[in-house]
Structure formats: C-alpha cells, structure tokens
Design a protein around this motif. Structure first.
Motif, PDB file in Angstrom:
ATOM      1  N   GLU A  76      18.113  -2.580  20.510  1.00 37.99           N
ATOM      2  CA  GLU A  76      18.340  -1.260  21.109  1.00 37.99           C
ATOM      3  C   GLU A  76      17.121  -0.796  21.897  1.00 37.99           C
ATOM      4  OE1 GLU A  76      20.081   1.908  22.589  1.00 37.99           O
ATOM      5  OE2 GLU A  76      21.141   0.322  21.502  1.00 37.99           O
ATOM      6  N   LEU A  77      15.941  -1.015  21.350  1.00 35.43           N
ATOM      7  CA  LEU A  77      14.719  -0.631  22.056  1.00 35.43           C
ATOM      8  C   LEU A  77      14.579  -1.389  23.375  1.00 35.43           C
ATOM      9  CD1 LEU A  77      12.250  -0.443  19.033  1.00 35.43           C
ATOM     10  CD2 LEU A  77      13.061   1.491  20.431  1.00 35.43           C
ATOM     11  N   VAL A  78      14.847  -2.683  23.346  1.00 37.35           N
ATOM     12  CA  VAL A  78      14.750  -3.483  24.566  1.00 37.35           C
ATOM     13  C   VAL A  78      15.793  -3.019  25.582  1.00 37.35           C
ATOM     14  CG1 VAL A  78      14.956  -5.808  25.531  1.00 37.35           C
ATOM     15  CG2 VAL A  78      13.746  -5.464  23.369  1.00 37.35           C
ATOM     16  N   ARG A  79      16.994  -2.736  25.118  1.00 41.36           N
ATOM     17  CA  ARG A  79      18.057  -2.237  26.000  1.00 41.36           C
ATOM     18  C   ARG A  79      17.653  -0.947  26.708  1.00 41.36           C
ATOM     19  NH1 ARG A  79      22.303  -2.249  21.925  1.00 41.36           N
ATOM     20  NH2 ARG A  79      22.971  -4.391  21.817  1.00 41.36           N
ATOM     21  N   GLU A  85       7.490   0.691  24.335  1.00 40.07           N
ATOM     22  CA  GLU A  85       6.747  -0.506  23.938  1.00 40.07           C
ATOM     23  C   GLU A  85       5.974  -0.301  22.639  1.00 40.07           C
ATOM     24  OE1 GLU A  85       7.745  -0.891  28.193  1.00 40.07           O
ATOM     25  OE2 GLU A  85       6.873   0.734  27.024  1.00 40.07           O
ATOM     26  N   ASP A  86       5.478   0.927  22.400  1.00 35.18           N
ATOM     27  CA  ASP A  86       4.774   1.198  21.138  1.00 35.18           C
ATOM     28  C   ASP A  86       5.690   0.964  19.947  1.00 35.18           C
ATOM     29  OD1 ASP A  86       2.387   1.884  22.345  1.00 35.18           O
ATOM     30  OD2 ASP A  86       2.794   4.041  22.318  1.00 35.18           O
ATOM     31  N   GLU A  87       6.928   1.390  20.050  1.00 33.60           N
ATOM     32  CA  GLU A  87       7.893   1.204  18.957  1.00 33.60           C
ATOM     33  C   GLU A  87       8.221  -0.276  18.768  1.00 33.60           C
ATOM     34  OE1 GLU A  87      11.208   4.257  18.869  1.00 33.60           O
ATOM     35  OE2 GLU A  87      10.247   4.671  20.811  1.00 33.60           O
ATOM     36  N   ARG A  88       8.391  -0.983  19.872  1.00 33.49           N
ATOM     37  CA  ARG A  88       8.664  -2.427  19.780  1.00 33.49           C
ATOM     38  C   ARG A  88       7.489  -3.140  19.113  1.00 33.49           C
ATOM     39  NH1 ARG A  88      10.806  -4.094  25.778  1.00 33.49           N
ATOM     40  NH2 ARG A  88      11.611  -2.039  26.300  1.00 33.49           N
ATOM     41  N   LEU A  89       6.287  -2.775  19.542  1.00 29.14           N
ATOM     42  CA  LEU A  89       5.082  -3.391  18.986  1.00 29.14           C
ATOM     43  C   LEU A  89       4.982  -3.116  17.491  1.00 29.14           C
ATOM     44  CD1 LEU A  89       2.429  -4.925  19.380  1.00 29.14           C
ATOM     45  CD2 LEU A  89       1.387  -2.737  20.042  1.00 29.14           C
ATOM     46  N   GLU A  90       5.247  -1.904  17.083  1.00 33.53           N
ATOM     47  CA  GLU A  90       5.194  -1.548  15.657  1.00 33.53           C
ATOM     48  C   GLU A  90       6.205  -2.370  14.856  1.00 33.53           C
ATOM     49  OE1 GLU A  90       6.096   2.306  12.815  1.00 33.53           O
ATOM     50  OE2 GLU A  90       5.582   2.643  14.920  1.00 33.53           O
ATOM     51  N   LEU A  94       5.104  -5.221  12.062  1.00 30.64           N
ATOM     52  CA  LEU A  94       5.595  -5.161  10.685  1.00 30.64           C
ATOM     53  C   LEU A  94       6.221  -6.494  10.296  1.00 30.64           C
ATOM     54  CD1 LEU A  94       6.213  -3.527   8.113  1.00 30.64           C
ATOM     55  CD2 LEU A  94       8.307  -2.757   9.224  1.00 30.64           C
ATOM     56  N   HIS A  95       7.017  -7.044  11.180  1.00 29.37           N
ATOM     57  CA  HIS A  95       7.634  -8.343  10.907  1.00 29.37           C
ATOM     58  C   HIS A  95       6.565  -9.443  10.832  1.00 29.37           C
ATOM     59  CE1 HIS A  95      10.706 -11.297  10.515  1.00 29.37           C
ATOM     60  NE2 HIS A  95      10.306 -11.926  11.597  1.00 29.37           N
TER      61      HIS A  95
END
Length: 133
Positions: A76-79, A85-90, A94-95
């Motif tokens: 969803e973030l990529v879409r 990008e900060d949320e994707r990075l976080e 975590l993963h």
C-alpha cells in the motif's frame, strides 16, 4: 509508436515465479499485487513483466518471514507513491531486525548440528577402523 508489453498468462507467471496458480490468486485477493491484475478476453488474468518483478520481491520478503499484514502495508505504501519513504524504511528496518535475529538463532542451531555431526563422524570412523567393536 507505442511499445507493446508482452502479456503473460497466470500459468506462465506461476512457472516463472514458482508460485502456484492458487497462490497468485491469493496474492491478488489479499491486495498484495502492486497494480490490479488486468483481464483479457474471456476474463482471464493477464500479467506483465512488472507484475513478475513485483511478485519476485514479494516472494523474497515472504520467504524471509515477512508477515502478510506487513507485506500488505508495504504494498500500500509503494502504491501511494513518493512521500512515505520514512514509513517504508521503518517497516523494512523492523523486518531487517527480525531477519537478523533469525539468522543469529539459525547460526546457533547450525553450530550444535555441526558439533553432533562431528561426534557421529568420529563414532562411525572408529567403528569402521575397529570392526570388532
């Protein structure tokens, strides 16, 4: 002149990705496909090379233990495009932390297995050298 994007059937994508047809349909239902799967004549699913690339990324993330909800969130973030990008990075950090911990645990497991293999190799070697035993 417009570039023609080759279309792939669900069977071809299954073969290329190693996912079953059922898994491909599941990914679609779960909202994990980057873009909606197009439909061709007769309503059959039609995939692109971009779909295969996205699925390859998803396969790697799943194989590394990323839970479906996290994969759905990442999709969803990529879409949504630029700006998150900060949320994707976080999410990926975590993963990354979870995978690193898994690797450390697997390393400890492998150490024990290697030790036990060595023990049994010694026993087998001594038994072979001394058949009267």
């Amino acid at each position: 002149m417009t570039e023609v994007t080759p279309s792939l059937s669900i069977g071809q994508v299954a073969e290329r990705t190693g996912l079953s047809v059922h898994a491909l349909r599941f990914y679609e239902r779960e909202g994990i496909m980057f873009s909606p799967v197009r439909r061709g004549p007769g309503g059959r699913r039609v995939y692109s090379e971009d779909d295969v690339e996205w699925l390859t990324l998803c396969i790697i993330l799943r194989a590394s233990g990323m839970p479906l909800p996290a994969l759905r969130q990442y999709t969803e973030l990529v879409r949504q495009g630029e700006g998150n990008e900060d949320e994707r990075l976080e999410l990926l950090r975590l993963h990354q932390t979870r995978v690193t911990a898994q690797l450390a645990e697997l390393g400890r497991c492998l150490d024990l297995i290697n030790f036990k293999v060595g023990v049994y190799e010694d026993i087998v070697a001594h038994t072979a050298a001394d058949p009267a035993r």
